[in-house]
Write a protein that holds these residues in place. Structure first.
Motif, short mmCIF file in Angstrom:
data_model
loop_
_atom_site.label_atom_id
_atom_site.label_comp_id
_atom_site.label_asym_id
_atom_site.label_seq_id
_atom_site.Cartn_x
_atom_site.Cartn_y
_atom_site.Cartn_z
N ILE A 40 0.84 -1.20 0.00
CA ILE A 40 0.00 0.00 0.00
C ILE A 40 0.88 1.25 0.00
CG2 ILE A 40 -1.69 1.33 1.32
CD1 ILE A 40 -2.71 -1.33 2.45
N ILE A 41 0.54 2.19 -0.91
CA ILE A 41 1.22 3.49 -0.89
C ILE A 41 0.25 4.60 -0.49
CG2 ILE A 41 3.10 2.96 -2.46
CD1 ILE A 41 1.51 4.25 -4.71
N ASP A 42 -1.03 4.38 -0.76
CA ASP A 42 -2.06 5.37 -0.41
C ASP A 42 -3.25 4.61 0.16
OD1 ASP A 42 -4.18 7.22 -0.33
OD2 ASP A 42 -3.40 8.30 -2.07
N GLU A 43 -3.32 4.57 1.48
CA GLU A 43 -4.36 3.76 2.14
C GLU A 43 -5.77 4.20 1.77
OE1 GLU A 43 -5.09 1.76 6.49
OE2 GLU A 43 -3.49 3.19 6.23
N LYS A 44 -5.99 5.49 1.62
CA LYS A 44 -7.32 6.01 1.28
C LYS A 44 -7.77 5.50 -0.10
CE LYS A 44 -8.67 10.33 2.53
NZ LYS A 44 -8.70 11.80 2.46
#
Length: 55
Positions: A40-44
């Motif tokens: 994951i790099i951007d959880e949102k």
């Protein structure tokens, strides 16, 4: 799924899904083969795309 770490070797980034594909360390059992794994790099973005697929 784990988050990207500073020492991860990134192979590809998928901005839309919020993940990066990283190279794994060599596996001695597989003759030094290095697989890839998502991180994951951007959880949102990751959670948003995951929820869309469930619907």
């Amino acid at each position: 799924m784990r988050k990207v770490q500073p020492d991860d070797e990134i192979v590809k980034i998928d901005e839309e899904l919020g993940i990066a594909w990283i190279k794994l360390p060599p596996d001695k059992a597989l003759g030094g083969f290095r697989g890839i794994s998502p991180r994951i790099i951007d959880e949102k973005k990751f959670l948003s795309s995951k929820n869309k697929r469930k619907k």
